[in-house]
Design a protein around this motif. Sequence first.
Motif, PDB file in Angstrom:
ATOM      1  N   GLU A   3       6.369 -15.702  53.987  1.00 41.59           N
ATOM      2  CA  GLU A   3       5.023 -15.414  53.494  1.00 41.59           C
ATOM      3  C   GLU A   3       4.697 -13.928  53.605  1.00 41.59           C
ATOM      4  O   GLU A   3       4.032 -13.357  52.736  1.00 41.59           O
ATOM      5  N   ASP A   4       5.175 -13.286  54.675  1.00 41.56           N
ATOM      6  CA  ASP A   4       4.992 -11.840  54.808  1.00 41.56           C
ATOM      7  C   ASP A   4       5.618 -11.100  53.631  1.00 41.56           C
ATOM      8  O   ASP A   4       5.149 -10.030  53.227  1.00 41.56           O
ATOM      9  N   ALA A   5       6.705 -11.656  53.096  1.00 42.26           N
ATOM     10  CA  ALA A   5       7.467 -10.995  52.046  1.00 42.26           C
ATOM     11  C   ALA A   5       6.861 -11.173  50.652  1.00 42.26           C
ATOM     12  O   ALA A   5       7.385 -10.625  49.671  1.00 42.26           O
ATOM     13  N   ARG A   6       5.758 -11.900  50.555  1.00 42.53           N
ATOM     14  CA  ARG A   6       5.068 -12.016  49.265  1.00 42.53           C
ATOM     15  C   ARG A   6       4.455 -10.664  48.921  1.00 42.53           C
ATOM     16  O   ARG A   6       3.677 -10.097  49.688  1.00 42.53           O
ATOM     17  N   ILE A   7       4.823 -10.132  47.781  1.00 38.05           N
ATOM     18  CA  ILE A   7       4.482  -8.756  47.433  1.00 38.05           C
ATOM     19  C   ILE A   7       2.988  -8.617  47.145  1.00 38.05           C
ATOM     20  O   ILE A   7       2.402  -9.405  46.392  1.00 38.05           O
ATOM     21  N   ARG A   8       2.402  -7.588  47.726  1.00 38.22           N
ATOM     22  CA  ARG A   8       1.014  -7.216  47.434  1.00 38.22           C
ATOM     23  C   ARG A   8       1.030  -6.073  46.426  1.00 38.22           C
ATOM     24  O   ARG A   8       1.684  -5.041  46.641  1.00 38.22           O
ATOM     25  N   PHE A   9       0.316  -6.245  45.345  1.00 37.49           N
ATOM     26  CA  PHE A   9       0.231  -5.190  44.327  1.00 37.49           C
ATOM     27  C   PHE A   9      -1.109  -4.467  44.370  1.00 37.49           C
ATOM     28  O   PHE A   9      -1.318  -3.525  43.601  1.00 37.49           O
ATOM     29  N   ASP A  10      -1.991  -4.880  45.288  1.00 37.76           N
ATOM     30  CA  ASP A  10      -3.312  -4.249  45.376  1.00 37.76           C
ATOM     31  C   ASP A  10      -3.318  -3.096  46.373  1.00 37.76           C
ATOM     32  O   ASP A  10      -4.356  -2.745  46.935  1.00 37.76           O
ATOM     33  N   VAL A  11      -2.155  -2.514  46.595  1.00 36.36           N
ATOM     34  CA  VAL A  11      -2.003  -1.353  47.483  1.00 36.36           C
ATOM     35  C   VAL A  11      -1.278  -0.264  46.700  1.00 36.36           C
ATOM     36  O   VAL A  11      -0.696  -0.523  45.639  1.00 36.36           O
ATOM     37  N   MET A  55      -0.392  -6.455  36.864  1.00 39.25           N
ATOM     38  CA  MET A  55      -0.171  -6.622  35.422  1.00 39.25           C
ATOM     39  C   MET A  55       1.203  -6.096  35.033  1.00 39.25           C
ATOM     40  O   MET A  55       1.650  -5.062  35.515  1.00 39.25           O
ATOM     41  N   LEU A  56       1.878  -6.825  34.129  1.00 36.26           N
ATOM     42  CA  LEU A  56       3.224  -6.472  33.682  1.00 36.26           C
ATOM     43  C   LEU A  56       3.192  -5.775  32.337  1.00 36.26           C
ATOM     44  O   LEU A  56       2.361  -6.084  31.476  1.00 36.26           O
ATOM     45  N   ARG A  57       4.119  -4.855  32.140  1.00 37.50           N
ATOM     46  CA  ARG A  57       4.299  -4.204  30.843  1.00 37.50           C
ATOM     47  C   ARG A  57       5.805  -4.024  30.629  1.00 37.50           C
ATOM     48  O   ARG A  57       6.501  -3.511  31.511  1.00 37.50           O
ATOM     49  N   VAL A  58       6.280  -4.452  29.456  1.00 32.79           N
ATOM     50  CA  VAL A  58       7.711  -4.409  29.160  1.00 32.79           C
ATOM     51  C   VAL A  58       7.991  -3.373  28.092  1.00 32.79           C
ATOM     52  O   VAL A  58       7.381  -3.393  27.015  1.00 32.79           O
ATOM     53  N   GLY A  59       8.892  -2.431  28.381  1.00 34.01           N
ATOM     54  CA  GLY A  59       9.342  -1.457  27.403  1.00 34.01           C
ATOM     55  C   GLY A  59      10.714  -1.842  26.877  1.00 34.01           C
ATOM     56  O   GLY A  59      11.227  -2.927  27.169  1.00 34.01           O
ATOM     57  N   LYS A  60      11.341  -0.949  26.108  1.00 34.09           N
ATOM     58  CA  LYS A  60      12.662  -1.255  25.555  1.00 34.09           C
ATOM     59  C   LYS A  60      13.713  -1.402  26.653  1.00 34.09           C
ATOM     60  O   LYS A  60      14.597  -2.249  26.579  1.00 34.09           O
ATOM     61  N   LYS A  61      13.617  -0.560  27.677  1.00 33.99           N
ATOM     62  CA  LYS A  61      14.612  -0.591  28.748  1.00 33.99           C
ATOM     63  C   LYS A  61      13.988  -0.674  30.137  1.00 33.99           C
ATOM     64  O   LYS A  61      14.677  -0.515  31.139  1.00 33.99           O
ATOM     65  N   ASN A  62      12.684  -0.951  30.182  1.00 33.88           N
ATOM     66  CA  ASN A  62      11.989  -0.904  31.472  1.00 33.88           C
ATOM     67  C   ASN A  62      10.997  -2.044  31.601  1.00 33.88           C
ATOM     68  O   ASN A  62      10.492  -2.556  30.592  1.00 33.88           O
ATOM     69  N   VAL A  63      10.733  -2.415  32.852  1.00 35.71           N
ATOM     70  CA  VAL A  63       9.664  -3.370  33.164  1.00 35.71           C
ATOM     71  C   VAL A  63       8.821  -2.739  34.271  1.00 35.71           C
ATOM     72  O   VAL A  63       9.348  -2.350  35.316  1.00 35.71           O
ATOM     73  N   TRP A  64       7.516  -2.620  34.006  1.00 36.86           N
ATOM     74  CA  TRP A  64       6.616  -2.026  34.984  1.00 36.86           C
ATOM     75  C   TRP A  64       5.581  -3.052  35.429  1.00 36.86           C
ATOM     76  O   TRP A  64       5.217  -3.953  34.674  1.00 36.86           O
ATOM     77  N   VAL A  65       5.113  -2.887  36.652  1.00 38.31           N
ATOM     78  CA  VAL A  65       4.027  -3.721  37.160  1.00 38.31           C
ATOM     79  C   VAL A  65       3.010  -2.799  37.816  1.00 38.31           C
ATOM     80  O   VAL A  65       3.372  -1.825  38.486  1.00 38.31           O
ATOM     81  N   GLY A  66       1.739  -3.094  37.597  1.00 32.89           N
ATOM     82  CA  GLY A  66       0.689  -2.236  38.120  1.00 32.89           C
ATOM     83  C   GLY A  66       0.485  -2.385  39.619  1.00 32.89           C
ATOM     84  O   GLY A  66       0.736  -3.443  40.198  1.00 32.89           O
ATOM     85  N   THR A  67       0.047  -1.301  40.244  1.00 29.18           N
ATOM     86  CA  THR A  67      -0.339  -1.322  41.654  1.00 29.18           C
ATOM     87  C   THR A  67      -1.709  -0.662  41.768  1.00 29.18           C
ATOM     88  O   THR A  67      -2.351  -0.354  40.752  1.00 29.18           O
ATOM     89  N   ALA A  68      -2.144  -0.366  42.985  1.00 25.35           N
ATOM     90  CA  ALA A  68      -3.428   0.301  43.170  1.00 25.35           C
ATOM     91  C   ALA A  68      -3.354   1.782  42.830  1.00 25.35           C
ATOM     92  O   ALA A  68      -4.382   2.452  42.804  1.00 25.35           O
TER      93      ALA A  68
END
Length: 321
Positions: free
Chosen positions: A209-217, A273-286
């Motif tokens: 459970e500790d290893a669940r990623i937080r993206f609000d940081v 939030m996820l965004r997919v490019g031609k060769k990349n995948v990004w996810v938003g953080t704080a």
Amino acid sequence: MVKVLFAGTPDVAVPALRALAGDAEHFEVVAVLTRPDAPTGRGRRLMPSPVKQAAMELGLPVIESDPGEETFIAELAATGAEAAAVVAYGRLLKQDVLDALPMGWYNLHFSLLPQWRGAAPVQRAIWAGDDVTGATVFRITRGMDAGPILAQSTVSIGAHETSGELLARLAEDGSHLLASALLGMAEGRIVPVEQPQGAYEKAEKITVEDARIRFDVPVFAVDRQIRACTPNPGAWCELHAQDDAEPVVLHVLSARPADMTHPAVPTDLKPGMLRVGKKNVWVGTASDPLELTEVKAQGKKAMRAADWARGARLGEAAYCD
């Protein structure tokens, strides 16, 4: 020559066992103490620990008894051991057991004690953003990782290093530190130094459970969490790919803060939030986005994030939490 009992269980302990067994001029490994065979894998087959496997390859006697049993001290005495070298053995030792060897019991711990006493020192050092860590050899006492120090060595933590990579490096470096410290004690060249008193961070075990990623940081904190939890217990999140679909577990095996000089990097992503490019995948953080480089979706094999995203049917509103 020092007659040594070696106590350890996982892969990280194997380099130290091999180092001691390979130095026949100074050490005789009289026996290896390890945890009993444990069920492993989908078939739950009983498998020997990595240390037991190495001991059998080296032709060394193996002890799997519980040190808490009344018969253990007699079994220990029968080995003729003068000292014990301990690396990630995984059991607490009672005082009568600690007193049973004339030279005592010595532990190789993967931190610069007294900082990060406990079960997960390497993971916690990365998660906290430490620049430097190391290995410590100390005499085992009843206090948790609190005994007097024989020797220490330091290493820098790489900017993108995972806990698995750092631990492997420390295991190799620490194997030589342990051997030299034991020899120094036997020859009377080392006087152990008590650890300084004070309030220090403890290295609590990291749970799933500790290893669940937080993206609000901020992205640097997300990056540290993922690296700290790789490979164990493994960083993960829940992927919401479509509005009407049930979330699935997505394991993030590798990621790093996005290169903000790259013109394709999105700057409008909200946390998760996820965004997919031609060769990349990004996810938003704080703060800035995180670039996913390798993932493993639930029920799928590990693959490059961009390859996974092409077949994942991600909706425009796909996100992770």
